[in-house]
Design an enzyme around this catalytic site. Sequence first.
Site, mmCIF file in Angstrom:
data_model
loop_
_atom_site.group_PDB
_atom_site.id
_atom_site.type_symbol
_atom_site.label_atom_id
_atom_site.label_comp_id
_atom_site.label_asym_id
_atom_site.label_seq_id
_atom_site.Cartn_x
_atom_site.Cartn_y
_atom_site.Cartn_z
ATOM 1 N N CYS A 34 0.772 -1.246 0.000
ATOM 2 C CA CYS A 34 0.000 0.000 0.000
ATOM 3 C C CYS A 34 0.804 1.297 0.000
ATOM 4 O O CYS A 34 0.589 2.168 -0.853
ATOM 5 C CB CYS A 34 -0.910 0.048 1.229
ATOM 6 S SG CYS A 34 -1.920 -1.407 1.513
ATOM 7 N N HIS A 57 -1.947 6.947 4.499
ATOM 8 C CA HIS A 57 -0.868 5.950 4.564
ATOM 9 C C HIS A 57 0.468 6.481 4.039
ATOM 10 O O HIS A 57 1.270 5.739 3.479
ATOM 11 C CB HIS A 57 -1.264 4.664 3.798
ATOM 12 C CG HIS A 57 -0.618 3.436 4.403
ATOM 13 N ND1 HIS A 57 -0.626 2.203 3.796
ATOM 14 C CD2 HIS A 57 0.085 3.283 5.551
ATOM 15 C CE1 HIS A 57 0.024 1.326 4.540
ATOM 16 N NE2 HIS A 57 0.465 1.962 5.610
ATOM 17 N N ASP A 96 -4.590 -0.083 -5.462
ATOM 18 C CA ASP A 96 -3.222 0.289 -5.054
ATOM 19 C C ASP A 96 -2.229 -0.860 -5.130
ATOM 20 O O ASP A 96 -1.030 -0.651 -5.099
ATOM 21 C CB ASP A 96 -3.227 0.894 -3.643
ATOM 22 C CG ASP A 96 -3.482 -0.128 -2.553
ATOM 23 O OD1 ASP A 96 -4.116 -1.170 -2.827
ATOM 24 O OD2 ASP A 96 -3.043 0.110 -1.411
#
Length: 457
Positions: free
Chosen positions: A88, A148, A287
């Site tokens: 990710c 993230h 992703d």
Amino acid sequence: MEKQTRREFLKGIGIAAGTIFVLPGCAGMTRKKTEEKKEPNIIVIVGDDMGYADVSCQGCTDIATPNIDSIARNGVRFTNGYVSCGVCSPTRAGLVTGRYQQRFGHEFNPGPPREGLKEGVGLPLTEVTIADVLRSAGYTTGIVGKWHLGMAPHFHPMKRGFDEYFGFLSGSHSYTDPGLGSANPIMRGTEPVDEKEYLTDAFTREAIAFIERHRTKPFFLYLTYNAVHSPLQAPERYQNKFEQISDPKRRTYAGMMTAMDEGIGKVLGELKEAGLYEDTLIFFVSDNGGPTGNNGSNNEPLRATKATLYEGGVRVPFMVQWPRRLKGGVLYEHPVITFDILATAAAAAGADLPKDRKLDGVNLLPYLSGEKKAAPHEILFWRTGQNHAVRKGNWKLVTMGGQTGLYNLVSDISESKDIKAEKPDVAEELEKAFEQWNSQMAEPLWGGQAARPRRTN
Ligand code: CA
């Protein structure tokens, strides 16, 4: 569609590299080109941990994704669409900067920092994001969803080019109990909020509100659903149409996919209602590939899963629409990669790109219009510690766990037959190209294994 038939279908769309063609029956979708120069709104929608085969337009038969499919039907679907990593955070670092994330040490998901890394773990502050680029061209910028790219205040999205933020900072989040009180709260701006809605629905609500707030001037929305990343949670209203799916994991996954797909449908509906649909450039991408054992996703016919550099880790559902400028119903076969999004969005917006650094993305618009016939990328590279991969034309060289294989992706999309021994010259050429690229990359700033040792000669 039977399993074998679906496999054949997917193999079929992996063939005929280098051609652009319009799907039968979709010619009517072709849009009139106009000379209008209005800057489009730009929306980048990211799904999380989706399987390659988990959208209907790529052969999925047990989960319907009509709204995601509509982006392909009204635009372009990339059959060789890649992300720059199998997990990710690095892949998002590549997407938002338009660069190989190994150029700036963002090679792994967050982990222990190298000694002396004062700023901590997050997208290095030296980097310019797609939001910085578009904001400099007058766009209002917003992110709704998973970030993230660092949890410390200096890595916050509103310090990285975004005017508005609603979402969470880490890599995953509860959907059914978003609430307050965790170390990873749902935040509006910099303030935690006590969110009550199913999280995917909340992100859809906020995306629509963002569009409503900014409908009168160009905006950029980075809509990063955490669906269909674990934890596997879906309300009954999204699961109840999947009683025929016997695997409970897959059934919940189907419900989560449905929530995201319906949410995307509402976003598209909002654009239509606001009269913005024709003039909005929309990307959709996952992703990374599906972690099939973890969330019930399906990467068929690709090999392996998330966290690998086989196709199942890095080739993903990837599509784009811009009704005002791009023909609909097009399959684009040349390899493209997520860092092309920044270059394409900047070109569409008339935004300047940073000139003090190497960008790796390509503006895809002239390729998608047919003005440019060549492949946007002669070669693509991946590196995650000791593992690496190279794609050039039909060939892919993959080193995973110390084992190296060479594959012809046109005749063997599943990377099932290592032909390194038959084509040693090709393997050597790709390995040399990798070494040359590798010598330009930085060491990882945190986590994982040490990067591949550089050659000293
Ligand atoms: Ca992911």
